[in-house]
Scaffold this motif. Structure first.
Motif, mmCIF file in Angstrom:
data_model
loop_
_atom_site.group_PDB
_atom_site.id
_atom_site.type_symbol
_atom_site.label_atom_id
_atom_site.label_comp_id
_atom_site.label_asym_id
_atom_site.label_seq_id
_atom_site.Cartn_x
_atom_site.Cartn_y
_atom_site.Cartn_z
ATOM 1 N N SER A 23 0.818 -1.213 0.000
ATOM 2 C CA SER A 23 0.000 0.000 0.000
ATOM 3 C C SER A 23 0.855 1.268 0.000
ATOM 4 O O SER A 23 0.331 2.363 -0.227
ATOM 5 C CB SER A 23 -0.927 0.011 1.220
ATOM 6 O OG SER A 23 -0.167 -0.042 2.416
ATOM 7 N N THR A 24 2.157 1.139 0.247
ATOM 8 C CA THR A 24 3.056 2.300 0.220
ATOM 9 C C THR A 24 4.154 2.124 -0.825
ATOM 10 O O THR A 24 5.146 2.861 -0.821
ATOM 11 C CB THR A 24 3.707 2.526 1.602
ATOM 12 O OG1 THR A 24 4.506 1.386 1.950
ATOM 13 C CG2 THR A 24 2.654 2.736 2.673
ATOM 14 N N SER B 223 -1.344 3.429 -3.444
ATOM 15 C CA SER B 223 -2.705 3.739 -3.015
ATOM 16 C C SER B 223 -3.743 2.971 -3.806
ATOM 17 O O SER B 223 -4.913 2.894 -3.416
ATOM 18 C CB SER B 223 -2.963 5.239 -3.166
ATOM 19 O OG SER B 223 -2.873 5.616 -4.530
ATOM 20 N N GLY B 224 -3.334 2.418 -4.934
ATOM 21 C CA GLY B 224 -4.275 1.726 -5.804
ATOM 22 C C GLY B 224 -5.038 2.653 -6.715
ATOM 23 O O GLY B 224 -5.877 2.209 -7.494
ATOM 24 N N ARG C 249 -4.010 -5.197 -6.351
ATOM 25 C CA ARG C 249 -3.270 -5.524 -5.135
ATOM 26 C C ARG C 249 -4.238 -5.776 -4.000
ATOM 27 O O ARG C 249 -5.377 -5.307 -4.021
ATOM 28 C CB ARG C 249 -2.311 -4.394 -4.772
ATOM 29 C CG ARG C 249 -3.006 -3.065 -4.484
ATOM 30 C CD ARG C 249 -2.126 -2.131 -3.729
ATOM 31 N NE ARG C 249 -2.722 -0.880 -3.375
ATOM 32 C CZ ARG C 249 -3.796 -0.680 -2.626
ATOM 33 N NH1 ARG C 249 -4.482 -1.699 -2.189
ATOM 34 N NH2 ARG C 249 -4.191 0.538 -2.301
ATOM 35 N N SER D 144 -3.977 -5.322 -0.068
ATOM 36 C CA SER D 144 -3.146 -4.787 1.011
ATOM 37 C C SER D 144 -3.149 -5.693 2.238
ATOM 38 O O SER D 144 -2.136 -5.832 2.917
ATOM 39 C CB SER D 144 -3.636 -3.396 1.402
ATOM 40 O OG SER D 144 -3.500 -2.507 0.326
ATOM 41 N N ASN E 229 -0.847 -8.354 1.411
ATOM 42 C CA ASN E 229 0.410 -7.837 0.865
ATOM 43 C C ASN E 229 0.786 -8.552 -0.429
ATOM 44 O O ASN E 229 1.928 -8.998 -0.604
ATOM 45 C CB ASN E 229 1.548 -7.914 1.883
ATOM 46 C CG ASN E 229 2.409 -6.662 1.872
ATOM 47 O OD1 ASN E 229 1.903 -5.554 1.714
ATOM 48 N ND2 ASN E 229 3.708 -6.820 2.017
#
Length: 124
Positions: free
Chosen positions: A29-30, A53-54, A71, A73, A76
Protein backbone atom coordinates in the motif's frame (compact mmCIF):
# COMPACT_ATOMS: atom_id res chain seq x y z
CA UNK A 1 11.62 -5.62 -0.09
CA UNK A 2 11.45 -9.26 -1.11
CA UNK A 3 9.18 -10.35 -3.93
CA UNK A 4 8.08 -13.83 -4.92
CA UNK A 5 6.12 -14.36 -8.12
CA UNK A 6 4.06 -17.43 -8.87
CA UNK A 7 1.22 -18.61 -11.07
CA UNK A 8 2.92 -19.06 -14.40
CA UNK A 9 2.29 -22.03 -16.61
CA UNK A 10 1.29 -23.31 -20.02
CA UNK A 11 -1.97 -22.07 -21.51
CA UNK A 12 -3.57 -22.10 -24.94
CA UNK A 13 -4.02 -18.90 -26.88
CA UNK A 14 -7.19 -17.19 -25.79
CA UNK A 15 -6.90 -18.57 -22.28
CA UNK A 16 -6.28 -16.89 -18.95
CA UNK A 17 -3.76 -16.97 -16.14
CA UNK A 18 -3.39 -15.07 -12.90
CA UNK A 19 0.07 -14.28 -11.62
CA UNK A 20 0.63 -13.56 -7.96
CA UNK A 21 3.40 -11.67 -6.22
CA UNK A 22 3.95 -12.02 -2.49
CA UNK A 23 5.74 -9.02 -1.03
CA UNK A 24 7.54 -8.81 2.29
CA UNK A 25 9.53 -6.11 4.00
CA UNK A 26 7.28 -3.26 3.02
CA UNK A 27 3.51 -2.81 2.60
CA UNK A 28 2.32 -2.83 -1.01
CA UNK A 29 0.00 0.00 0.00
CA UNK A 30 3.06 2.30 0.22
CA UNK A 31 4.99 0.84 -2.70
CA UNK A 32 4.59 1.17 -6.44
CA UNK A 33 4.34 -2.36 -7.78
CA UNK A 34 4.82 -3.53 -11.33
CA UNK A 35 5.10 -6.48 -13.65
CA UNK A 36 7.73 -6.82 -16.33
CA UNK A 37 8.37 -9.60 -18.78
CA UNK A 38 11.25 -10.89 -20.83
CA UNK A 39 10.91 -13.08 -23.90
CA UNK A 40 13.83 -15.13 -25.24
CA UNK A 41 16.33 -12.92 -27.03
CA UNK A 42 14.52 -9.73 -26.05
CA UNK A 43 15.00 -7.06 -23.47
CA UNK A 44 12.93 -6.99 -20.32
CA UNK A 45 9.87 -4.81 -20.85
CA UNK A 46 7.27 -3.09 -18.75
CA UNK A 47 3.82 -4.69 -18.60
CA UNK A 48 1.79 -3.00 -15.87
CA UNK A 49 2.13 -0.95 -12.68
CA UNK A 50 -0.07 0.06 -9.79
CA UNK A 51 0.42 2.88 -7.36
CA UNK A 52 0.61 2.03 -3.67
CA UNK A 53 -2.71 3.74 -3.02
CA UNK A 54 -4.27 1.73 -5.80
CA UNK A 55 -5.51 4.94 -7.37
CA UNK A 56 -3.45 4.71 -10.54
CA UNK A 57 -2.54 1.94 -12.94
CA UNK A 58 -0.48 1.89 -16.11
CA UNK A 59 -0.32 -0.70 -18.87
CA UNK A 60 1.77 -1.52 -21.87
CA UNK A 61 -0.35 -0.70 -24.92
CA UNK A 62 -0.43 -4.25 -26.22
CA UNK A 63 -1.88 -5.66 -22.97
CA UNK A 64 -4.26 -2.82 -22.15
CA UNK A 65 -7.77 -4.20 -21.99
CA UNK A 66 -6.56 -7.78 -21.61
CA UNK A 67 -4.44 -7.61 -18.45
CA UNK A 68 -5.42 -6.20 -15.07
CA UNK A 69 -3.04 -5.41 -12.23
CA UNK A 70 -4.43 -5.31 -8.71
CA UNK A 71 -3.27 -5.52 -5.13
CA UNK A 72 -4.54 -6.87 -1.84
CA UNK A 73 -3.15 -4.79 1.01
CA UNK A 74 -4.38 -7.17 3.69
CA UNK A 75 -2.41 -10.04 2.15
CA UNK A 76 0.41 -7.84 0.87
CA UNK A 77 -0.03 -9.35 -2.55
CA UNK A 78 -0.07 -8.04 -6.10
CA UNK A 79 -1.78 -9.82 -8.98
CA UNK A 80 -1.73 -9.76 -12.75
CA UNK A 81 -4.87 -11.17 -14.32
CA UNK A 82 -4.10 -12.05 -17.92
CA UNK A 83 -7.00 -12.75 -20.27
CA UNK A 84 -7.16 -13.41 -24.00
CA UNK A 85 -3.55 -14.52 -23.95
CA UNK A 86 -1.61 -14.47 -27.18
CA UNK A 87 1.44 -16.37 -28.32
CA UNK A 88 3.44 -13.16 -28.10
CA UNK A 89 2.70 -12.91 -24.38
CA UNK A 90 5.06 -15.85 -23.85
CA UNK A 91 7.83 -14.71 -21.53
CA UNK A 92 9.26 -14.89 -18.06
CA UNK A 93 7.23 -12.50 -15.93
CA UNK A 94 8.84 -10.59 -13.09
CA UNK A 95 7.32 -8.84 -10.13
CA UNK A 96 8.98 -5.50 -9.41
CA UNK A 97 8.74 -2.63 -6.97
CA UNK A 98 9.73 0.98 -6.84
CA UNK A 99 9.78 3.28 -3.85
CA UNK A 100 8.03 6.10 -5.71
CA UNK A 101 5.36 6.23 -8.39
CA UNK A 102 6.24 7.04 -11.97
CA UNK A 103 3.59 8.58 -14.18
CA UNK A 104 5.55 7.35 -17.18
CA UNK A 105 8.91 5.96 -18.17
CA UNK A 106 8.75 2.63 -16.43
CA UNK A 107 11.87 0.78 -17.48
CA UNK A 108 14.07 -1.87 -15.94
CA UNK A 109 16.46 0.80 -14.71
CA UNK A 110 13.64 2.47 -12.78
CA UNK A 111 12.98 -0.59 -10.64
CA UNK A 112 14.30 -0.69 -7.08
CA UNK A 113 13.45 -4.32 -6.25
CA UNK A 114 13.07 -7.44 -8.36
CA UNK A 115 11.59 -10.81 -7.68
CA UNK A 116 12.44 -14.05 -9.42
CA UNK A 117 10.46 -14.68 -12.56
CA UNK A 118 7.70 -17.08 -13.40
CA UNK A 119 7.40 -18.60 -16.86
CA UNK A 120 4.28 -18.01 -18.94
CA UNK A 121 4.00 -20.03 -22.12
CA UNK A 122 1.13 -19.49 -24.53
CA UNK A 123 0.65 -22.14 -27.17
CA UNK A 124 -0.77 -21.09 -30.51
Amino acid sequence: VQLQASGGGLVQAGGSLRLSCAASGRPVSTTSMAWFRQAPGKEREFVAAIRGSGSRTLYKDSVNGRFTISRDSAKNMVYLQMNSLKFEDTAVYYCAARNNWLVSGWSSSAVDYWGKGTQVTVSS
